[in-house]
Every structure is written in structure tokens, then in C-alpha cells.
Design a protein around this motif. Structure first.
Motif, PDB file in Angstrom:
ATOM      1  N   GLN A   1      -6.651   3.642 -13.330  1.00 30.85           N
ATOM      2  CA  GLN A   1      -6.866   2.791 -12.781  1.00 30.85           C
ATOM      3  C   GLN A   1      -6.090   1.859 -13.051  1.00 30.85           C
ATOM      4  OE1 GLN A   1     -10.046   0.589 -14.861  1.00 30.85           O
ATOM      5  NE2 GLN A   1     -10.973   0.265 -13.488  1.00 30.85           N
ATOM      6  N   ALA A   2      -5.094   2.090 -14.119  1.00 31.22           N
ATOM      7  CA  ALA A   2      -4.405   0.714 -14.141  1.00 31.22           C
ATOM      8  C   ALA A   2      -2.939   1.057 -13.158  1.00 31.22           C
ATOM      9  CB  ALA A   2      -3.874   0.931 -15.774  1.00 31.22           C
ATOM     10  N   LEU A   3      -2.887   2.273 -12.723  1.00 34.47           N
ATOM     11  CA  LEU A   3      -2.134   2.819 -11.899  1.00 34.47           C
ATOM     12  C   LEU A   3      -1.991   2.364 -10.266  1.00 34.47           C
ATOM     13  CD1 LEU A   3      -0.287   5.770 -13.707  1.00 34.47           C
ATOM     14  CD2 LEU A   3       1.280   3.696 -13.473  1.00 34.47           C
ATOM     15  N   LEU A   4      -3.659   2.623 -10.369  1.00 38.65           N
ATOM     16  CA  LEU A   4      -4.058   1.964  -8.755  1.00 38.65           C
ATOM     17  C   LEU A   4      -3.931   0.996  -8.707  1.00 38.65           C
ATOM     18  CD1 LEU A   4      -7.183   4.740  -8.621  1.00 38.65           C
ATOM     19  CD2 LEU A   4      -4.781   4.747  -6.971  1.00 38.65           C
ATOM     20  N   LYS A   5      -4.236   0.059  -9.655  1.00 43.92           N
ATOM     21  CA  LYS A   5      -4.318  -1.456  -9.578  1.00 43.92           C
ATOM     22  C   LYS A   5      -2.650  -2.207  -9.040  1.00 43.92           C
ATOM     23  CE  LYS A   5      -8.570  -2.484 -11.862  1.00 43.92           C
ATOM     24  NZ  LYS A   5      -9.245  -3.379 -13.171  1.00 43.92           N
ATOM     25  N   VAL A   6      -1.847  -1.756 -10.222  1.00 43.80           N
ATOM     26  CA  VAL A   6      -0.667  -2.171 -10.055  1.00 43.80           C
ATOM     27  C   VAL A   6      -0.138  -2.037  -8.103  1.00 43.80           C
ATOM     28  CG1 VAL A   6       1.208   0.119 -11.189  1.00 43.80           C
ATOM     29  CG2 VAL A   6       1.663  -2.528 -11.053  1.00 43.80           C
ATOM     30  N   GLU A   7      -0.651  -0.661  -7.674  1.00 46.12           N
ATOM     31  CA  GLU A   7       0.431  -0.043  -6.893  1.00 46.12           C
ATOM     32  C   GLU A   7       0.033  -1.106  -5.808  1.00 46.12           C
ATOM     33  OE1 GLU A   7      -0.043   3.313  -3.272  1.00 46.12           O
ATOM     34  OE2 GLU A   7      -0.324   4.217  -5.660  1.00 46.12           O
ATOM     35  N   GLU A   8      -1.866  -1.563  -5.261  1.00 46.37           N
ATOM     36  CA  GLU A   8      -2.510  -2.075  -5.208  1.00 46.37           C
ATOM     37  C   GLU A   8      -1.741  -3.766  -4.793  1.00 46.37           C
ATOM     38  OE1 GLU A   8      -6.458  -2.569  -5.689  1.00 46.37           O
ATOM     39  OE2 GLU A   8      -6.589  -0.306  -5.038  1.00 46.37           O
ATOM     40  N   LYS A   9      -1.933  -4.183  -6.100  1.00 42.84           N
ATOM     41  CA  LYS A   9      -1.171  -5.883  -6.455  1.00 42.84           C
ATOM     42  C   LYS A   9       0.283  -5.558  -5.491  1.00 42.84           C
ATOM     43  CE  LYS A   9      -0.159  -9.542  -8.412  1.00 42.84           C
ATOM     44  NZ  LYS A   9      -1.395 -10.897  -8.775  1.00 42.84           N
ATOM     45  N   ALA A  10       1.307  -4.605  -5.776  1.00 44.25           N
ATOM     46  CA  ALA A  10       2.500  -4.605  -5.128  1.00 44.25           C
ATOM     47  C   ALA A  10       2.667  -4.511  -3.621  1.00 44.25           C
ATOM     48  CB  ALA A  10       3.336  -3.190  -5.537  1.00 44.25           C
ATOM     49  N   LYS A  11       1.397  -3.925  -3.061  1.00 47.95           N
ATOM     50  CA  LYS A  11       1.395  -3.934  -1.358  1.00 47.95           C
ATOM     51  C   LYS A  11       0.800  -5.221  -1.254  1.00 47.95           C
ATOM     52  CE  LYS A  11      -0.095   0.552  -0.897  1.00 47.95           C
ATOM     53  NZ  LYS A  11      -0.425   1.833   0.269  1.00 47.95           N
ATOM     54  N   GLN A  12       0.207  -6.069  -2.071  1.00 46.58           N
ATOM     55  CA  GLN A  12      -0.480  -7.400  -1.732  1.00 46.58           C
ATOM     56  C   GLN A  12       0.756  -8.403  -2.123  1.00 46.58           C
ATOM     57  OE1 GLN A  12      -3.116  -8.423  -4.165  1.00 46.58           O
ATOM     58  NE2 GLN A  12      -4.590  -7.279  -3.228  1.00 46.58           N
ATOM     59  N   GLU A  13       1.788  -8.211  -2.638  1.00 48.94           N
ATOM     60  CA  GLU A  13       3.010  -9.105  -3.389  1.00 48.94           C
ATOM     61  C   GLU A  13       3.556  -9.325  -1.888  1.00 48.94           C
ATOM     62  OE1 GLU A  13       3.681 -11.439  -5.335  1.00 48.94           O
ATOM     63  OE2 GLU A  13       1.357 -11.221  -5.741  1.00 48.94           O
ATOM     64  N   ILE A  14       4.138  -7.424  -1.621  1.00 49.62           N
ATOM     65  CA  ILE A  14       4.693  -7.436  -0.505  1.00 49.62           C
ATOM     66  C   ILE A  14       4.601  -7.680   0.764  1.00 49.62           C
ATOM     67  CG2 ILE A  14       5.979  -5.929   0.934  1.00 49.62           C
ATOM     68  CD1 ILE A  14       6.221  -3.584  -1.994  1.00 49.62           C
ATOM     69  N   LYS A  15       3.568  -7.842   1.201  1.00 51.24           N
ATOM     70  CA  LYS A  15       2.897  -8.263   2.655  1.00 51.24           C
ATOM     71  C   LYS A  15       3.062 -10.106   2.539  1.00 51.24           C
ATOM     72  CE  LYS A  15      -1.311  -8.266   4.775  1.00 51.24           C
ATOM     73  NZ  LYS A  15      -2.508  -7.662   5.633  1.00 51.24           N
ATOM     74  N   LYS A  16       2.628 -10.354   1.289  1.00 49.64           N
ATOM     75  CA  LYS A  16       2.773 -12.323   1.312  1.00 49.64           C
ATOM     76  C   LYS A  16       4.347 -12.221   1.670  1.00 49.64           C
ATOM     77  CE  LYS A  16       2.115 -13.828  -2.691  1.00 49.64           C
ATOM     78  NZ  LYS A  16       0.675 -14.194  -3.792  1.00 49.64           N
ATOM     79  N   SER A  17       4.590 -12.263   0.927  1.00 48.19           N
ATOM     80  CA  SER A  17       6.416 -12.145   0.695  1.00 48.19           C
ATOM     81  C   SER A  17       6.966 -12.596   2.198  1.00 48.19           C
ATOM     82  CB  SER A  17       7.031 -10.984  -0.287  1.00 48.19           C
ATOM     83  OG  SER A  17       6.732 -11.366  -1.636  1.00 48.19           O
ATOM     84  N   THR A  18       6.629 -10.659   2.266  1.00 51.07           N
ATOM     85  CA  THR A  18       7.247 -10.286   4.175  1.00 51.07           C
ATOM     86  C   THR A  18       6.311 -10.763   5.661  1.00 51.07           C
ATOM     87  OG1 THR A  18       6.041  -8.519   4.258  1.00 51.07           O
ATOM     88  CG2 THR A  18       8.437  -8.404   3.151  1.00 51.07           C
TER      89      THR A  18
END
Length: 76
Positions: A46-63
Motif C-alpha cells: 500500500q505504501a509503494l502504491l501511495k508513493v507512486e501516485e504521489k510521484a505522478k501528482q508531483e510530476i504532473k504539477k511540476s510540468t
């Protein structure tokens, strides 16, 4: 990530490394060993899924607005 109603808590960093694991003391009985192992696996996954989702959100926000929608670059 959590499992077992919060009895197991796992924290993963952005490099997908387990950095902390909390286990409720009530789970440390020998007869509960198999259940404990299953709960740990569930919490880490579950933690690994959450970090993957958070990383996608951050990349999307940054770009946002900088990178066009490139096929295969699934940013959500």
C-alpha cells in the motif's frame, strides 16, 4: 501504508525504499506470525502504491503546461 486497521504501518520514500515499519505490540504473539507477515506485505505494498501516485501528482504539477501530452508518458 497501513494494514490490519492500523496495526501495521509502513513508510516508503520516493525511491521506493521501506524506511520505517511500525508493528502494534499485540501482534507479536508466536501464533500470529503468519498473519503478521501477511499484514506487513499488505502495508508495504500500500505504501509503494501511495508513493507512486504521489510521484505522478508531483510530476504532473511540476510540468503542467510545459510538456505536451506525450503518448506513453502516463501522468494521469
Amino acid at each position: 501504508g497501513e494494514s490490519g486497521g492500523g496495526m501495521i504501518k509502513a513508510t516508503v520514500n520516493g525511491k521506493k525504499q521501506l524506511i520505517s515499519l511500525e508493528i502494534d505490540p499485540d501482534l507479536c504473539k508466536p501464533e500470529d506470525r503468519e498473519m503478521l507477515q501477511d499484514l506487513v506485505v499488505a502495508a508495504v505494498n500500500q505504501a509503494l502504491l501511495k508513493v507512486e501516485e504521489k510521484a505522478k501528482q508531483e510530476i504532473k504539477k511540476s510540468t503542467d503546461g510545459l510538456i505536451p501530452n506525450i503518448p506513453g508518458l502516463n501522468l494521469g
